[in-house]
Design a protein around this motif. Structure first.
Motif, PDB file in Angstrom:
ATOM      1  N   ARG A  52       0.760  -1.213  -0.253  1.00 48.42           N
ATOM      2  CA  ARG A  52      -0.027  -0.048   0.277  1.00 48.42           C
ATOM      3  C   ARG A  52       0.917   1.295  -0.035  1.00 48.42           C
ATOM      4  N   ALA A  53       1.996   1.134   0.604  1.00 50.09           N
ATOM      5  CA  ALA A  53       2.752   2.335   0.820  1.00 50.09           C
ATOM      6  C   ALA A  53       3.744   2.690  -0.537  1.00 50.09           C
ATOM      7  N   ALA A  54       3.760   1.569  -1.276  1.00 46.36           N
ATOM      8  CA  ALA A  54       4.301   1.652  -2.590  1.00 46.36           C
ATOM      9  C   ALA A  54       3.737   2.632  -3.701  1.00 46.36           C
ATOM     10  N   THR A  55       2.479   2.908  -3.353  1.00 46.61           N
ATOM     11  CA  THR A  55       1.535   3.460  -4.098  1.00 46.61           C
ATOM     12  C   THR A  55       1.002   4.872  -3.621  1.00 46.61           C
ATOM     13  N   ARG A  56       1.145   6.222  -4.265  1.00 49.27           N
ATOM     14  CA  ARG A  56       0.690   7.284  -3.703  1.00 49.27           C
ATOM     15  C   ARG A  56      -0.841   6.828  -3.340  1.00 49.27           C
ATOM     16  N   ASP A  57      -1.298   7.823  -2.421  1.00 48.87           N
ATOM     17  CA  ASP A  57      -2.751   7.965  -1.901  1.00 48.87           C
ATOM     18  C   ASP A  57      -3.610   8.300  -3.009  1.00 48.87           C
ATOM     19  N   ASN A  58      -3.343   9.355  -3.638  1.00 49.05           N
ATOM     20  CA  ASN A  58      -3.875   9.972  -4.859  1.00 49.05           C
ATOM     21  C   ASN A  58      -4.223   9.118  -5.972  1.00 49.05           C
ATOM     22  N   THR A  59      -2.870   8.499  -6.326  1.00 53.19           N
ATOM     23  CA  THR A  59      -2.949   7.468  -7.321  1.00 53.19           C
ATOM     24  C   THR A  59      -3.976   6.052  -6.979  1.00 53.19           C
ATOM     25  N   ARG A  60      -3.900   5.790  -5.899  1.00 51.54           N
ATOM     26  CA  ARG A  60      -4.626   4.482  -5.340  1.00 51.54           C
ATOM     27  C   ARG A  60      -6.125   4.732  -5.503  1.00 51.54           C
ATOM     28  N   ARG A  61      -6.220   5.944  -4.874  1.00 48.53           N
ATOM     29  CA  ARG A  61      -7.914   6.386  -4.954  1.00 48.53           C
ATOM     30  C   ARG A  61      -8.288   6.649  -6.356  1.00 48.53           C
ATOM     31  N   SER A  62      -7.549   7.063  -7.455  1.00 43.14           N
ATOM     32  CA  SER A  62      -8.070   7.340  -8.623  1.00 43.14           C
ATOM     33  C   SER A  62      -8.160   6.141  -9.702  1.00 43.14           C
ATOM     34  N   TYR A  63      -7.193   5.200  -9.302  1.00 45.38           N
ATOM     35  CA  TYR A  63      -7.142   4.098  -9.883  1.00 45.38           C
ATOM     36  C   TYR A  63      -8.261   2.944  -9.641  1.00 45.38           C
ATOM     37  N   GLN A  64      -8.637   3.206  -8.280  1.00 44.75           N
ATOM     38  CA  GLN A  64     -10.020   2.472  -7.782  1.00 44.75           C
ATOM     39  C   GLN A  64     -11.182   2.748  -8.288  1.00 44.75           C
ATOM     40  N   ALA A  65     -11.208   4.371  -8.512  1.00 43.20           N
ATOM     41  CA  ALA A  65     -12.196   4.928  -9.209  1.00 43.20           C
ATOM     42  C   ALA A  65     -12.593   4.661 -10.458  1.00 43.20           C
ATOM     43  N   ALA A  66     -11.265   4.413 -11.263  1.00 48.60           N
ATOM     44  CA  ALA A  66     -11.388   4.100 -12.773  1.00 48.60           C
ATOM     45  C   ALA A  66     -12.066   2.612 -12.827  1.00 48.60           C
ATOM     46  N   VAL A  67     -11.562   1.704 -11.729  1.00 44.14           N
ATOM     47  CA  VAL A  67     -11.832   0.308 -11.938  1.00 44.14           C
ATOM     48  C   VAL A  67     -13.303   0.087 -11.782  1.00 44.14           C
ATOM     49  N   ASP A  68     -13.859   0.974 -10.748  1.00 42.21           N
ATOM     50  CA  ASP A  68     -15.365   1.206 -10.394  1.00 42.21           C
ATOM     51  C   ASP A  68     -16.007   1.601 -11.456  1.00 42.21           C
ATOM     52  N   HIS A  69     -15.655   2.631 -12.188  1.00 36.20           N
ATOM     53  CA  HIS A  69     -16.252   3.244 -13.130  1.00 36.20           C
ATOM     54  C   HIS A  69     -16.385   1.905 -14.352  1.00 36.20           C
ATOM     55  N   PHE A  70     -15.267   1.365 -14.594  1.00 38.18           N
ATOM     56  CA  PHE A  70     -15.477   0.381 -15.722  1.00 38.18           C
ATOM     57  C   PHE A  70     -16.238  -0.702 -15.421  1.00 38.18           C
ATOM     58  N   GLU A  71     -16.446  -1.312 -14.113  1.00 40.78           N
ATOM     59  CA  GLU A  71     -17.068  -2.453 -13.629  1.00 40.78           C
ATOM     60  C   GLU A  71     -18.657  -2.073 -13.243  1.00 40.78           C
ATOM     61  N   THR A  72     -18.751  -0.978 -12.371  1.00 40.06           N
ATOM     62  CA  THR A  72     -20.017  -0.491 -11.946  1.00 40.06           C
ATOM     63  C   THR A  72     -21.096   0.280 -12.990  1.00 40.06           C
TER      64      THR A  72
END
Length: 316
Positions: free
Chosen positions: A9-29
Motif C-alpha cells: 500500500r505504501a508503494a503507491t501514492r494515496d491519490n494514485t490509489r484512489r484514482s485507480y480504484q475509481a477508474a476500475v469501479d467506473h469500468f465495472e459498476t
C-alpha cells in the motif's frame, strides 16, 4: 492488514490509489464491464466514452485497468493493438487542448503576503491567537510552495523533523515521497533566505505561533485556532489556496494546486534561469515535464520587479 499488504500500500501514492480504484469501479459498476477484461471490451469502453472524456482521462483509466490486470496476474489487455489504435483515433477525431493551471503571479503572491501580514499585526494587537496562527500558516504555505515550486501533495507531506531552517541563511527540506521520486528514496531541497517574501522567515514565524516541534508542518486550524494532529489533505489545498487568495482580493478562481509550481517555473524562466538549472532545483527528470510548467506566452516582465520591495534574489 499484514506487513506485506502495508508495504504494498505504501508503494503507491494515496491519490494514485484512489484514482485507480475509481477508474476500475467506473469500468465495472457504471459501464458494466467484466474483469479480467478482453482487449475488445476495453476498446468498446473507450469508444463509448470518447465524446465524454478528454484523452488524458481515458489514458488514466487505461493505466488503472492495466495496473489491475498486472497486479492480479492476468495478461494486460490495454496494450493490445486494437486498444492503441482506438485511442489514437479518438485523439484524432476529438482533439482537446491541454488543461493547465494558471501560473501564480509574483505580484499576487506579494499582495496576499501583504494582506496576511496585516492580519497578523491586527491579530497580535487584539490577542487573537486564531487569527495570528491562520495568517502565519497561510504566509508560510504560500511562500514555501511558491519558492520551492511544490505541488500540493509535497506541501502536505512536509514534517517539522525533516526541516532545518536558519534565519537569514536558508532552509533545507526533506520530502520523503513525491510524484517524481519513482524509487521512493526521498528528495532534499534547499532554498536560501530572501530579502523580500522570505520563505525561511515565514516558516520560522509559523512554527513559533504554532508551537509544534514535530509532525506535519501544515495542519487544519479550527475556528478557535486549535491545530489538528493530521496534515492538510492534499486534495483540500486547492480550496484552501483559493480562500487564502480571495482574502487578499486576488482573482482566486484562476489558480489550482499546481499554480504555485507553474508560477515559480515561469518566474524563474523570465528571470534568466537556464532550463537545466530549473530542472535541478525543482526536481524534474526530463525537459518535457519542465516545459509543460513554463508559460512561454506570459512573460512576467515588470511583474518580476516588485514596485515596493527589493527583487528577491534566488540564484539558480
Amino acid at each position: 492488514m499484514t506487513d506485506i499488504e502495508r508495504y504494498l500500500r505504501a508503494a503507491t501514492r494515496d491519490n494514485t490509489r484512489r484514482s485507480y480504484q475509481a477508474a476500475v469501479d467506473h469500468f465495472e459498476t457504471q459501464w458494466g464491464g467484466f474483469l479480467p477484461a478482453t482487449a475488445e471490451s476495453i476498446a468498446r469502453y473507450l469508444a463509448d466514452h470518447a465524446q465524454q472524456h478528454a484523452v488524458s482521462t481515458l489514458r488514466q483509466r487505461l493505466a488503472a485497468l492495466s495496473q489491475w490486470h498486472i497486479s492480479q496476474g492476468f495478461p494486460d489487455p490495454t496494450k493490445a493493438p486494437v486498444v492503441r489504435q482506438v485511442l489514437r483515433g479518438i485523439r484524432t477525431l476529438h482533439p482537446t487542448p491541454p488543461r493547465q493551471a494558471a501560473p501564480l503571479l509574483l505580484q499576487h503572491v506579494q499582495t496576499a503576503v501583504t494582506c496576511f501580514e496585516e492580519e497578523a499585526r491586527q491579530a497580535q494587537a487584539n490577542h487573537d491567537m486564531a487569527g495570528l496562527r491562520r495568517a502565519r500558516r497561510d504566509t508560510a504555505l504560500l511562500l514555501l510552495g511558491f519558492w520551492r515550486g511544490f505541488r500540493g501533495d509535497e506541501l502536505a507531506r512536509l514534517r517539522v523533523e525533516h526541516i532545518q531552517a536558519e534565519a537569514g541563511v536558508g532552509i533545507t527540506l526533506f520530502v520523503p515521497r513525491s510524484k517524481g521520486d519513482r524509487e521512493a528514496l526521498g528528495v532534499q531541497h534547499r532554498t536560501p533566505a530572501l530579502k523580500a517574501l522570505c520563505p525561511v522567515t515565514a516558516y520560522l514565524q509559523w512554527l513559533q505561533v504554532a508551537g509544534i516541534a514535530h509532525g506535519p508542518v501544515f495542519r487544519k486550524l479550527d475556528r478557535w485556532g486549535n491545530l489538528g494532529d493530521q496534515p492538510l489533505n492534499s486534495n483540500s489545498l486547492v480550496g484552501l489556496l483559493r480562500r487564502m487568495l480571495a482574502r487578499a482580493q486576488v482573482p482566486a478562481a484562476l489558480y489550482t494546486g499546481h499554480s504555485l509550481r507553474r508560477g515559480f517555473a515561469t518566474w524563474a524562466s523570465a528571470n534568466g534561469w537556464e532550463l537545466k538549472s530549473l530542472m535541478s532545483y525543482v526536481g524534474w527528470k526530463d525537459a518535457k515535464s519542465a516545459l509543460r510548467y513554463i508559460d512561454s506566452t506570459q512573460r512576467f516582465g515588470d511583474l518580476a520587479v516588485l514596485p515596493s520591495t527589493p527583487l528577491p534574489v534566488l540564484a539558480p
